[in-house]
Motif scaffolding. Structure first.
Motif, mmCIF file in Angstrom:
data_model
loop_
_atom_site.group_PDB
_atom_site.id
_atom_site.type_symbol
_atom_site.label_atom_id
_atom_site.label_comp_id
_atom_site.label_asym_id
_atom_site.label_seq_id
_atom_site.Cartn_x
_atom_site.Cartn_y
_atom_site.Cartn_z
ATOM 1 N N LEU B 70 25.123 -28.518 -21.248
ATOM 2 C CA LEU B 70 25.791 -28.121 -22.484
ATOM 3 C C LEU B 70 25.329 -26.729 -22.912
ATOM 4 C CD1 LEU B 70 27.682 -29.419 -24.641
ATOM 5 C CD2 LEU B 70 25.617 -30.062 -25.875
ATOM 6 N N ASP B 73 26.853 -24.224 -20.782
ATOM 7 C CA ASP B 73 28.260 -24.009 -21.096
ATOM 8 C C ASP B 73 28.411 -23.008 -22.233
ATOM 9 O OD1 ASP B 73 30.908 -24.501 -20.522
ATOM 10 O OD2 ASP B 73 31.105 -25.980 -22.123
ATOM 11 N N LEU B 74 27.527 -23.087 -23.232
ATOM 12 C CA LEU B 74 27.610 -22.154 -24.355
ATOM 13 C C LEU B 74 27.470 -20.722 -23.866
ATOM 14 C CD1 LEU B 74 25.506 -23.816 -27.187
ATOM 15 C CD2 LEU B 74 27.984 -23.498 -27.084
ATOM 16 N N TYR B 78 31.409 -20.118 -22.525
ATOM 17 C CA TYR B 78 32.017 -19.499 -23.708
ATOM 18 C C TYR B 78 31.678 -18.031 -23.868
ATOM 19 C CZ TYR B 78 33.738 -23.999 -25.165
ATOM 20 O OH TYR B 78 34.431 -25.173 -25.206
ATOM 21 N N PHE B 229 25.886 -31.706 -29.057
ATOM 22 C CA PHE B 229 27.318 -31.590 -28.764
ATOM 23 C C PHE B 229 28.064 -31.173 -30.037
ATOM 24 C CE2 PHE B 229 31.511 -33.631 -28.806
ATOM 25 C CZ PHE B 229 32.086 -32.995 -27.726
ATOM 26 N N ALA B 232 27.237 -27.573 -30.880
ATOM 27 C CA ALA B 232 27.939 -26.644 -30.003
ATOM 28 C C ALA B 232 29.402 -26.537 -30.397
ATOM 29 C CB ALA B 232 27.820 -27.104 -28.546
ATOM 30 N N ARG B 233 29.967 -27.683 -30.715
ATOM 31 C CA ARG B 233 31.376 -27.742 -31.129
ATOM 32 C C ARG B 233 31.587 -26.910 -32.392
ATOM 33 N NH1 ARG B 233 36.205 -29.716 -28.958
ATOM 34 N NH2 ARG B 233 37.568 -29.626 -30.764
ATOM 35 N N SER B 272 20.838 -21.318 -26.779
ATOM 36 C CA SER B 272 21.001 -22.031 -25.515
ATOM 37 C C SER B 272 19.637 -22.322 -24.875
ATOM 38 C CB SER B 272 21.873 -21.176 -24.590
ATOM 39 O OG SER B 272 21.990 -21.763 -23.350
ATOM 40 N N LEU B 315 32.863 -28.052 -23.152
ATOM 41 C CA LEU B 315 31.784 -28.813 -23.792
ATOM 42 C C LEU B 315 31.619 -30.217 -23.212
ATOM 43 C CD1 LEU B 315 31.790 -27.904 -27.582
ATOM 44 C CD2 LEU B 315 30.444 -26.952 -25.715
#
Lengths: 523, 371
Positions: B70, B73-74, B78, B229, B232-233, B272, B315
């Motif tokens: 996760l 991913d950030l 992104y 999660f 991050a969202r 992160s 995510l």
């Protein structure tokens, strides 16, 4: 030598009278270790061939005692250790047991006695053995040997041994003399010897003399150390250069982040191993020259693998460097497992040909191994070949053309897809050559590539992408920097320092030593 | 001329989660907090529904990996920055926790000394300075976040300031991890050398090997994962998150629009790294060991593959990816140990070639085709 001593011994036993006395023999064989060693030292003052024979028997565990009699057992017969007459061995005769300390003393006493051998190599070996455990008891022998010694090389070494023996004397004057003698020696082990003595020296005057000698030795050694570090730096640099040259083509010119580069090297190394095996089996007479055959084989094996990879995977990922990074990492994992399945997870043995072993002695503490020299020469050869290929040949022209402007090159009739394959195969083939070279200096195993991949990328990044000259400077610079730091901080910290240095350097010059100019710089 | 500004109507900010999203989230929360503990602790061992201790350990570990994915991913999905150094942040968090756990052993070590065993072995008499706060749990909780965050901040500040990006950044981060690994392998740095830390006995004076403790750690990991999660969202739905995606897609244009990407990149990079540190801290008590091999370049790349397999910039994808790849790993390395690297390698190649959007992208495509 042992045999000869024994021959003499058996002759002497039957004919003449021992010069070693009954008291001496008993003192050496019986009692506490300390007393035995003292007795041995005393016997060495007047030692001759007979002493040697007896000590040899002692070292071979061929001495037995019964009551107050000492026997030397030879071929199931027992002889009186002093008179040499044959005697019946009593049933209650016991072996003389030597502990490790006693054994060491006997060995070094024997070495001292070997100083009188007629064979130069035996004498040289004896001198070498004595160097590490010279003490005052052997001094008379050493001095005696020094008078008769003819070979100038051995004489010089023997002089150093004498000085080493003097160094541990209880006599202050002798220790001072030793300090003076040792100061002229340019050898690394003299330094350790002086340091050891300095640590336990009680006398102030001697201490000062030892300190002066140490400084003199150190300054003599300093040059050798510096040149040695420089040489190993260049040697490491040439290996880095070999490793990074292929990467400079695939990454620098083509923009492909080939994380499998290390595994292509590994393939080259294993190809060398296979060629070696074939030579051992079918051409044992020409084994010394297997490496010459291995060079093109290693190149071709890796180049073909590279071409296959380019055609099957990499060509679909041009222009997406991060994806190539992941895909080629996957390739590297598969290649490693493939090699494990084929050759086993253990390292395989690749031998140096005989002409690559040994080295040239340049200074007292500096010798240049032939395999390192050969690799430096080989790296130079590969460098020249690659730069010729890129700058002078038609293929090189096409590669440069495609790199600079793909559409225009294509319009001019260049088959860009094929050029991509050739270029990638070339880079991979150079990796194979690097692997062939590495097989001569390090271990060959499935993990071979992993150890170099970070270094290789560092060199290319530091040198500047797309710059062969930058790669050369970066490889040699990093190699030499690494080795000089190693002298100061040790291997691991040096490596960390170099990595930190690169990270800082990239801050200042993000494009490497030679920045690309013009439009392509922002791409 | 009309100089008054025309009002621009911005689209309403997207909700944090859709209705089905919330339902799925609550379901996941229930599974972690209720179903798994019941299946492990209350259902008898012979039963079909019993969750074995091994299963709990495995799921707990994979949830730690999912946090890393996760976090990756950030920064990668992104913001477009591929980090090959996340293994370092994971390990730093793990080491911070490990130091505390080592101190918790107290006098029960092999040498019956208040010092950790390896220090007795090295004949050290006092704790090195960086162990000063290791006996305090509160300080440890702080260090778990602060140390990876600080390292990331300092490194990121210099890297982003000199506008290192793309592959350069990836390679430099790899070198950073590699250097740290070499450093931690040293005995004199005070981190236990290549053996690292192991033989933990208790945490907060509670024995660590009990079923209840194991379950507690499991639930904490699950809740942390779900919490991260949501965080991050929220981050990527905010204006901050939109700038990040703009940086990913066209950094130069973002700069021309008057934004300085440095602050944005540095913030998400540090967040992160901190998330990875937390994951490492949760991981260590569950597996009972931390050593420098956690910093090997291969580990960091594996985090990237979790994100890529699941689907970047989704995510939920990276979390799925961590479960798929790690699940396959734990099955294959037992069933077909020879086969695992072939599988992992093929996964790297296959995903980059055929599934650029990962599993989530594939599912979306299949759904789209069905409509």
């Amino acid at each position: 030598m042992f045999k000869r001593l024994f021959l003499i011994a058996t002759l002497l036993i039957s004919t003449s009278v021992y010069s070693i006395s009954v008291e001496e023999v008993k003192a050496i064989t019986l009692g506490e270790t300390d007393a035995r060693i003292a007795a041995l030292g005393k016997a060495m003052q007047t030692a001759d061939d007979k002493t040697a024979t007896f000590l040899q028997a002692l070292s071979d565990d061929a001495v037995k005692i019964a009551g107050d009699k000492v026997f030397v057992v030879k071929d199931d017969k027992a002889f009186d250790a002093v008179t040499g007459t044959e005697l019946a061995l009593p049933d209650d005769a016991e072996d003389v047991i030597n502990n490790n300390r006693m054994r060491g003393e006997i060995d070094s006493a024997l070495a001292a006695l070997k100083l009188f051998s007629k064979d130069d190599t035996v004498r040289a070996a004896a001198v070498k053995q004595l160097q590490s455990d010279a003490d005052e008891t052997k001094l008379p022998l050493i001095e005696k040997a020094l008078v008769t010694e003819q070979n100038p090389g051995i004489q010089e070494q023997l002089g150093m041994v004498r000085a080493a023996a003097l160094l541990n004397s209880t006599d202050k004057a002798k220790r001072l003399e030793a300090a003076k003698l040792l100061a002229t020696s340019g050898q690394a082990n003299t330094k350790t010897m002086l340091l050891a003595r300095l640590a336990q020296e009680p006398d102030r005057e001697v201490k000062a003399a030892l300190g002066a000698a140490l400084r003199q030795v150190e300054s003599a050694l300093a040059w050798g150390d510096k040149l040695g570090a420089l040489f190993s730096g260049i040697s490491l640099g040439s290996i880095l250069l070999l490793v990074a040259l292929g990467l400079a083509i695939t990454y620098g010119l083509m923009g492909v982040i080939n994380m499998a580069h290390g595994e292509l090297m590994m393939i080259g190394a294993y190809a060398t191993y296979v060629v070696q095996g074939l030579f051992q089996k079918y051409l044992p007479g020409a084994f010394d020259w297997y490496l010459l055959a291995a060079v093109p084989v290693a190149f071709m094996a890796s180049a073909l693998m590279g071409a296959a990879l380019e055609r099957s995977v990499i060509r679909f990922l041009y222009g997406r460097p991060l994806e190539t990074l992941l895909a080629t990492w996957g390739i590297s994992l598969m290649l490693m497992q493939l090699v494990r399945s084929l050759f086993g997870a253990q390292n395989v043995g690749v031998e140096n040909p005989s002409w690559m072993s040994g080295g040239v002695q340049v200074l007292g503490n500096l010798s240049l191994p032939f395999n390192r020299l050969v690799i430096i020469g080989f790296a130079l050869f590969v460098l020249v070949a690659v730069s010729w290929l890129i700058s002078k040949t038609r293929l090189g022209l096409f590669v440069r053309g495609v790199t600079q402007n793909r559409p225009i090159a294509s319009c001019m009739g260049v088959n860009t897809a094929r050029i991509d394959t050739y270029a990638f195969a070339l880079g991979s083939g150079i990796a194979g050559l690097a692997g062939c070279a590495l097989s001569q200096v390090g271990n060959v195993g499935p993990d071979l590539g992993q150890g170099y991949i970070v270094d290789a990328f560092m060199v290319v990044v530091l040198g500047g992408v797309g710059q062969l000259a930058g790669t050369v400077y970066a490889a040699l610079g990093l190699g030499i920097l690494n080795k000089f730091l190693e002298g100061l901080t040790g291997a691991v910290l040096a490596k960390i320092a170099v990595l930190v240095f690169i990270i800082i350097f990239i801050q200042k010059r993000p494009q490497g030593i030679f920045a690309m100019k013009g439009r392509s710089a922002e791409a | 001329m009309n100089t008054s500004l025309t009002p621009v109507s911005l689209p309403a900010p997207a909700p944090l989660l859709s209705r089905t999203g919330w339902a799925a989230f609550l379901l996941a929360l229930m599974v972690v907090c209720a179903v798994a503990p019941v299946l492990n602790l209350l259902v008898p061992e012979g039963s079909l529904f019993h969750l074995s201790d091994y299963g709990v350990g495995l799921l707990g570990r994979i949830m730690c990996y999912a946090i890393c994915a996760l976090a990756m991913d950030l920064i990668w999905g992104y913001t477009g920055i591929l980090s090959l150094g996340h293994g370092l942040f994971f390990a730093l968090g793990g080491y911070a926790m490990g130091m505390y756990l080592m101190r918790q052993i107290g006098l029960d070590g092999n040498y019956k000394s208040a010092l950790p065993d390896f220090m007795v072995f090295l004949d050290w008499k006092t704790l090195p300075w960086h162990w000063t706060f290791s006996d305090s749990f509160v300080a440890t909780l702080f260090l778990i976040i602060a140390v990876p965050g600080l390292v990331a901040f300092v490194f990121g500040y210099f890297a982003f300031r000199s506008r290192i990006k793309g592959v350069y950044f990836s390679i430099i981060t790899q070198a950073m991890t590699f250097a740290a690994m070499l450093l931690f392998f040293r005995n004199e740095t005070g981190f236990g050398g290549n053996n690292g830390f192991t033989d933990f006995k208790r945490i907060l004076n509670i024995p660590i090997a009990t079923p209840n403790m194991r379950m507690t750690l499991f639930v904490m990991t699950g809740v942390t994962l779900l919490g991260f999660f949501l965080l991050a969202r929220w981050l990527i739905n905010s204006k901050f998150g939109r700038v990040l995606q703009a940086v990913r897609d066209a950094e130069t244009r973002v700069m021309f629009s008057g934004y300085n990407p440095l602050g944005y990149k540095l913030t998400i990079w540090t967040i992160s790294a901190m998330m990875c540190g937390v994951a490492g801290a949760l991981y260590v008590p569950q597996v009972g060991i931390i050593n420098p091999s956690e910093m090997s370049p291969a580990n960091s790349i594996e985090i990237a593959i979790w994100a890529a397999v699941g689907g970047r910039a989704t995510l939920i994808g990276p979390i799925l990816g961590a479960f798929i790849v790690s699940g396959a790993k734990s099955w294959l390395t037992v069933a077909y140990p020879e086969f695992w690297l072939y599988f992992l390698g093929a996964l790297f190649i296959g995903v980059t070639l055929f599934l650029p959007d990962g599993v989530v992208g594939l599912v979306k495509k299949l759904k789209g085709g069905a409509k």
